[in-house]
Each structure stands twice: as C-alpha cells, then as structure tokens.
Scaffold this motif. Structure first.
Motif, PDB file in Angstrom:
ATOM      1  N   LYS A  17       0.932  -1.421   0.054  1.00 41.49           N
ATOM      2  CA  LYS A  17      -0.073  -0.023   0.133  1.00 41.49           C
ATOM      3  C   LYS A  17       0.868   1.507   0.047  1.00 41.49           C
ATOM      4  N   THR A  18       1.864   1.293   0.975  1.00 44.34           N
ATOM      5  CA  THR A  18       2.405   2.573   1.034  1.00 44.34           C
ATOM      6  C   THR A  18       3.231   2.602  -0.088  1.00 44.34           C
ATOM      7  N   THR A  19       3.932   1.649  -0.786  1.00 41.88           N
ATOM      8  CA  THR A  19       4.845   1.649  -1.770  1.00 41.88           C
ATOM      9  C   THR A  19       4.080   2.343  -3.143  1.00 41.88           C
ATOM     10  N   PHE A  38      -2.472   9.838   2.673  1.00 46.17           N
ATOM     11  CA  PHE A  38      -2.960   9.548   4.261  1.00 46.17           C
ATOM     12  C   PHE A  38      -2.417   8.311   4.494  1.00 46.17           C
ATOM     13  N   ASP A  39      -1.053   8.176   5.142  1.00 42.33           N
ATOM     14  CA  ASP A  39      -0.676   6.700   5.296  1.00 42.33           C
ATOM     15  C   ASP A  39      -1.014   6.546   6.892  1.00 42.33           C
ATOM     16  N   GLY A  40      -1.543   5.433   6.925  1.00 40.89           N
ATOM     17  CA  GLY A  40      -1.931   4.901   8.143  1.00 40.89           C
ATOM     18  C   GLY A  40      -0.825   4.822   9.387  1.00 40.89           C
ATOM     19  N   ASP A  41       0.309   4.382   8.796  1.00 40.94           N
ATOM     20  CA  ASP A  41       1.492   4.511  10.060  1.00 40.94           C
ATOM     21  C   ASP A  41       1.760   6.036  10.418  1.00 40.94           C
ATOM     22  N   VAL A  42       1.569   6.948   9.185  1.00 40.44           N
ATOM     23  CA  VAL A  42       1.962   8.254   9.761  1.00 40.44           C
ATOM     24  C   VAL A  42       0.860   8.771  10.534  1.00 40.44           C
TER      25      VAL A  42
HETATM   26 MG   LIG Z   1       2.399   0.797   4.781  1.00 42.00          MG
END
Ligand SMILES: [Mg+2]
Ligand SMILES: Nc1ncnc2c1ncn2[C@@H]1O[C@H](COP(=O)(O)OP(=O)(O)O)[C@@H](O)[C@H]1O
Length: 185
Positions: A17-19, A38-42
């Motif tokens: 997803k992030t990539t 909007f990245d979950g981790d961030v």
């Molecule tokens: Mg990710």
C-alpha cells in the motif's frame, strides 16, 4: 477546478500500500495534480496517536482518515489513503461519506507478506510478542467489489501503479497523457 477523488488502498501489512501510494503521488504531482497521501502509519503518529488496535480503535482511525479524505476530495485534491482498513463495513462507510471513492485492493498472499515483513512485525506477531496483528491473529475482510485488484506478488511496483493511473483515467478523474508526450511512468 479539477474533480477530486479518494483512492483508498486496503490490504494486509506488507502487501504494498505505502509503496504504491507514494509512486502514484509522484506521478500525479508530475502531471500537475494536487495530491495528498494519508498513510496509516503516519496518521497513527499524529491525528490518531491516541488509538490502539481494537476493532473500535481501528474503526475510529479509518473514520478520521475518511473525514480528512472527504474534505480533500471536495476541494479538488486526489486523496490517497494507504491503511490496512481491515473491516469491510467501515470501508463502505468511507465510500458513502466521500462519494468520489475508488477502492483498490492490494492483494498479496499472506506467505509472501510474511516473507517481505517490511517492518518485522509478522515475525513478532508469529512469536507472540505482539497481539492482534492483522493476518495473524486479527481479521482482514477482503473487499467484495473493489474498483481494482492489484496482485503485488505477480507484478512490479510500476505495473501496479500504472493500473491505478489507468483506473483514474478510465473513471474521468485524470486526463490521459496525449500521444507524443512522455508516458505516465
Ligand atoms: Mg504501509
Ligand atoms: N507490485 C508491488 N507493489 C507494491 N509493493 C511491491 C510490489 N512488488 C513488490 N513490492 C514490495 O513489497 C513491499 C511492500 O511494502 P509496503 O509498501 O510498506 O507495504 P504496506 O504499506 O502495505 O504495509 C515493498 O518492499 C515493495 O518493494
């Protein structure tokens, strides 16, 4: 003003997803679009630092991301969400709230995700060091009708990203690059 849209990536940890989100962000920005990821981790470090990983907290996390995506989308931005978002009902809530919404299932077999283990969390979950890890001892509900499925174990990051660009063009959110101009990736 250009029409905004939310591209919502959902899938297991380490599925990609992030990539893909950041690769897509670069392409859209190069094409002159306003775009936010909007990245979950961030998000969990900032807007959702008070939340854990119970079903209720996961749902609250997604509701907050959906709210921000909704504001972005109605202002002509391409909002890209990259969060596990394991529960179908809350993804459907996001779809209803946002309207211009494309669900992209980043699909990758659990054994490949476990091998990738980008953050080393599968190892910890399998050792029992962390509890409630999606795909190990917490559920992931596959989308039933996503606009797009990316099988990231079978394709390159470029292939996956191009499919999303194509989807945005097909749905009329993005102007195709004219022939004779440089290609999208
Ligand atoms: Mg990710
Ligand atoms: N087609 C693909 N799309 C996305 N990532 C891929 C693909 N093929 C291989 N990968 C690799 O898989 C990993 C995915 O990690 P990441 O994007 O952090 O996953 P997630 O955000 O879903 O947890 C990266 O190391 C990436 O290079």
């Amino acid at each position: 003003m250009e029409k905004g849209v939310t591209v919502w990536f959902t899938g297991l940890p380490s599925s990609g997803k992030t990539t893909i989100a950041h690769k897509l962000e670069g392409i859209l920005r190069d094409r002159g679009h306003k775009v936010e990821v909007f990245d979950g981790d961030v998000i969990r470090k900032h807007l959702c630092s008070d939340l854990g990983f119970s079903k209720q907290d996961r749902d609250t996390n997604i509701k907050r991301i959906a709210y921000v995506c909704k504001l972005m989308t109605r202002n002509g931005v391409v909002a890209i969400a990259a969060a596990i978002s394991p529960y179908r009902e809350i993804r459907d809530y996001a779809r209803k709230e946002i309207g211009d919404f494309l669900e992209v299932y980043v699909k990758c077999p659990i054994d490949v995700c476990t091998k990738r283990d980008v953050k080393g969390l599968y190892k910890k979950a399998l050792n029992g060091e962390i509890k409630g890890f999606t795909g190990v001892d917490d559920p992931y509900e596959e989308p039933l009708h996503p606009e797009l499925i990316l099988e990231t174990h079978n394709e390159s990051v470029g292939d996956s990203t191009n499919k999303v660009v194509q989807l945005l063009e097909d749905k009329g959110y993005l102007q195709p690059v004219r022939k004779g101009h440089r290609s999208s990736v």
